[in-house]
Every structure is written in structure tokens, then in C-alpha cells.
Design a protein around this motif. Structure first.
Motif, PDB file in Angstrom:
ATOM      1  N   TRP A   8      -2.408  -4.886  -4.040  1.00  0.00           N
ATOM      2  CA  TRP A   8      -1.494  -3.751  -4.239  1.00  0.00           C
ATOM      3  C   TRP A   8      -2.357  -2.525  -4.514  1.00  0.00           C
ATOM      4  O   TRP A   8      -3.088  -2.471  -5.502  1.00  0.00           O
ATOM      5  N   THR A   9      -2.264  -1.512  -3.647  1.00  0.00           N
ATOM      6  CA  THR A   9      -3.165  -0.374  -3.737  1.00  0.00           C
ATOM      7  C   THR A   9      -2.423   0.955  -3.672  1.00  0.00           C
ATOM      8  O   THR A   9      -1.358   1.060  -3.069  1.00  0.00           O
ATOM      9  N   ASP A  10      -3.026   1.963  -4.320  1.00  0.00           N
ATOM     10  CA  ASP A  10      -2.626   3.362  -4.192  1.00  0.00           C
ATOM     11  C   ASP A  10      -1.110   3.549  -4.337  1.00  0.00           C
ATOM     12  O   ASP A  10      -0.444   4.093  -3.452  1.00  0.00           O
ATOM     13  N   SER A  11      -0.557   3.106  -5.467  1.00  0.00           N
ATOM     14  CA  SER A  11       0.903   3.095  -5.643  1.00  0.00           C
ATOM     15  C   SER A  11       1.281   3.547  -7.046  1.00  0.00           C
ATOM     16  O   SER A  11       0.430   3.664  -7.937  1.00  0.00           O
ATOM     17  N   LYS A  12       2.588   3.795  -7.238  1.00  0.00           N
ATOM     18  CA  LYS A  12       3.105   4.127  -8.563  1.00  0.00           C
ATOM     19  C   LYS A  12       4.320   3.260  -8.857  1.00  0.00           C
ATOM     20  O   LYS A  12       5.220   3.128  -8.028  1.00  0.00           O
ATOM     21  N   ILE A  13       4.326   2.673 -10.063  1.00  0.00           N
ATOM     22  CA  ILE A  13       5.412   1.796 -10.491  1.00  0.00           C
ATOM     23  C   ILE A  13       6.024   2.392 -11.748  1.00  0.00           C
ATOM     24  O   ILE A  13       5.346   2.545 -12.773  1.00  0.00           O
ATOM     25  N   SER A  14       7.311   2.755 -11.685  1.00  0.00           N
ATOM     26  CA  SER A  14       7.984   3.384 -12.817  1.00  0.00           C
ATOM     27  C   SER A  14       9.249   2.607 -13.179  1.00  0.00           C
ATOM     28  O   SER A  14       9.990   2.170 -12.303  1.00  0.00           O
ATOM     29  N   ARG A  15       9.478   2.468 -14.469  1.00  0.00           N
ATOM     30  CA  ARG A  15      10.685   1.815 -15.001  1.00  0.00           C
ATOM     31  C   ARG A  15      10.969   0.511 -14.258  1.00  0.00           C
ATOM     32  O   ARG A  15      12.007   0.336 -13.620  1.00  0.00           O
ATOM     33  N   ASP A  71       0.835  -1.194   0.000  1.00  0.00           N
ATOM     34  CA  ASP A  71       0.000   0.000   0.000  1.00  0.00           C
ATOM     35  C   ASP A  71       0.874   1.250   0.000  1.00  0.00           C
ATOM     36  O   ASP A  71       1.835   1.349   0.767  1.00  0.00           O
ATOM     37  N   LYS A  72       0.531   2.174  -0.892  1.00  0.00           N
ATOM     38  CA  LYS A  72       1.288   3.425  -1.012  1.00  0.00           C
ATOM     39  C   LYS A  72       2.785   3.148  -1.212  1.00  0.00           C
ATOM     40  O   LYS A  72       3.647   3.677  -0.516  1.00  0.00           O
ATOM     41  N   ILE A  73       3.065   2.309  -2.209  1.00  0.00           N
ATOM     42  CA  ILE A  73       4.438   1.931  -2.539  1.00  0.00           C
ATOM     43  C   ILE A  73       4.880   2.679  -3.796  1.00  0.00           C
ATOM     44  O   ILE A  73       4.131   2.763  -4.775  1.00  0.00           O
ATOM     45  N   ARG A  74       6.088   3.186  -3.781  1.00  0.00           N
ATOM     46  CA  ARG A  74       6.668   3.818  -4.972  1.00  0.00           C
ATOM     47  C   ARG A  74       7.812   2.930  -5.449  1.00  0.00           C
ATOM     48  O   ARG A  74       8.725   2.604  -4.681  1.00  0.00           O
ATOM     49  N   ILE A  75       7.744   2.534  -6.706  1.00  0.00           N
ATOM     50  CA  ILE A  75       8.762   1.677  -7.313  1.00  0.00           C
ATOM     51  C   ILE A  75       9.463   2.461  -8.410  1.00  0.00           C
ATOM     52  O   ILE A  75       8.818   2.978  -9.331  1.00  0.00           O
ATOM     53  N   ASP A  76      10.785   2.574  -8.337  1.00  0.00           N
ATOM     54  CA  ASP A  76      11.564   3.258  -9.369  1.00  0.00           C
ATOM     55  C   ASP A  76      12.772   2.408  -9.735  1.00  0.00           C
ATOM     56  O   ASP A  76      13.631   2.146  -8.891  1.00  0.00           O
ATOM     57  N   SER A  77      12.836   1.978 -10.986  1.00  0.00           N
ATOM     58  CA  SER A  77      13.992   1.239 -11.494  1.00  0.00           C
ATOM     59  C   SER A  77      14.259  -0.024 -10.669  1.00  0.00           C
ATOM     60  O   SER A  77      15.311  -0.186 -10.049  1.00  0.00           O
TER      61      SER A  77
END
Length: 227
Positions: free
Chosen positions: A91-98, A72-78
Motif C-alpha cells: 500500500w503506497t502513497d495514500s491517505k486513510i482518514s476515519r 496505490d494512491k488510494i484515498r480512504i474516508d469513513s
């Protein structure tokens, strides 16, 4: 910078081989102050994986197996996920990038209000999953994945491409799909065709969509009637 390109869609992959980048082995994904960077988390077997308000950046997660997963409220970068089995994933309220998910099992996953930007799912099992209010803010590719009986509900996938995937009884329940590239798949068992306005297909797939529509409307063919 490495990319995965299929037709006109290109996903920028995690930059984990940059000079000077060293990934440290870690025994937990809970970093100090909610941040984990330059890490390698490998071969963990967990009963429960619960993460909230965490930023994962520049890392590899390999061979992770969890019976129950709550993010919850997870930010994924690279970040690269490979060979992972995340059971009962929510998996909720999150952003997944690269990010890359490769050879992962996410069966029955429930993703809600998750933004995807330059994300590759490759050779993953996503059967019976539900993607609710998923938004492709940048390019997203599903390649060689199993999406049997998966539901996309109120999703925005205009920047996505699905290629060489198993779409048996995959359902699209409302949402925005203008520009979604569905070439390279068998579309004959799709559900929710009314939602798929202005998608991209090949001419040869037109008959597959007709077959799917006939099944969805539960039509009866006259020649099958015993008069």
C-alpha cells in the motif's frame, strides 16, 4: 459521532449509521471516475486486488480475501474493514482518514508513504509487516493487535497509541515518536530503542525497556562468566 478512546487518545470512527445513509451492495471496488461512495463490499475471494487512483468513501468492506493486494494512491474516508485477509499487501502513497480495521489479517504487509488520520486497528494480525514513512497526521490506535517482528522505519507516530499489543521483536528504525503512548504493553523485546525518544510509558515498564536494551546490546553478565 462514535469514537474509540483509550486514555488520552480518541479516534473518530466511520459515520456509517447516519440517517439517510444507505450502503449499496457492490461487486467491485472500482467505481466510476475513480470514486466509490456509500457501498458495502462483502465476502469476495480474489487472486489479485489491484487498485490505483481511487477514492473510497462511506463504506464497509467485510470478509474480503485476496492472495495478492496492490493499493496505490488510494484515498480512504469513513470506511470500515472487518474480517479481511489481504495477502502480500503493498500500500503506497495514500491517505486513510476515519477508518477502522477490525479482525483483519495483514501479515507481511508493506505500507510506504501512507498518511493516517483518525484510524483504529483493532484485533488485527500485522506480524512481519513494514511501515515505512508512515505519518500519523491525527490520532491512530493499535489495540489488541499482533505486531510481532513488525518494523516501523522513518515513521512519524507522535499522535499514535499502541495498547495491549504483542510487540515481540517489533523494531523502530529511525523516525519521530515523541508522544507515542506505549503504556499497556510488554516492551521487553522491542528493538531500535534509540529511536524511541520522548515516548510515554508507565514507571513499571522501565525495567522492560532495560531488558530490551540489554538484549539489543548483546551484553554479557559478569556472573555468567566462568573465570
Amino acid at each position: 459521532m462514535d469514537t474509540c478512546t483509550i486514555r488520552r487518545t480518541s479516534v473518530t470512527l466511520p459515520a456509517l449509521n447516519e440517517p439517510g445513509l444507505y450502503l449499496s451492495n457492490v461487486t467491485s471496488l472500482e467505481g466510476g471516475r475513480g470514486r466509490m461512495t456509500e457501498f458495502h463490499y462483502a465476502d469476495a475471494g480474489l487472486r489479485d486486488l489491484d487498485l490505483a487512483d481511487t477514492h473510497l468513501m462511506d463504506g464497509r468492506i467485510t470478509g474480503l480475501k485476496a492472495q495478492r493486494t496492490r493499493l496505490d494512491k488510494i484515498r480512504i474516508d469513513s470506511v470500515e474493514f472487518s474480517g479481511c485477509d489481504l495477502g502480500s499487501l503493498q500500500w503506497t502513497d495514500s491517505k486513510i482518514s476515519r477508518a477502522v480495521f477490525r479482525d483483519c489479517k495483514l501479515m507481511g504487509a508493506m505500507l510506504t508513504d501512507v498518511t493516517l488520520d483518525s484510524v483504529l486497528f483493532e484485533n488485527c494480525r500485522l506480524d512481519y509487516s513494514t511501515f515505512t514513512q508512515i505519518r500519523a497526521a491525527g490520532p491512530v490506535i493499535f489495540s489488541k493487535c499482533s505486531l510481532r517482528e513488525t518494523t516501523f522505519a522513518a515513521a512519524d507516530l507522535g499522535a499514535a497509541l499502541i495498547d495491549d499489543c504483542d510487540l515481540r521483536l517489533t523494531e523502530f528504525d529511525g523516525g519521530k515518536y515523541r508522544g507515542l503512548d506505549l503504556r499497556g504493553n510488554d516492551l521487553s523485546q522491542l528493538r531500535g530503542l534509540a529511536s524511541l525518544k520522548q515516548i510515554i510509558i508507565d514507571h513499571t515498564q522501565t525495567l522492560q525497556l532495560a531488558e530490551a536494551l540489554a538484549a539489543e546490546l548483546d551484553v554479557t553478565y559478569g556472573e555468567d562468566l566462568h573465570e
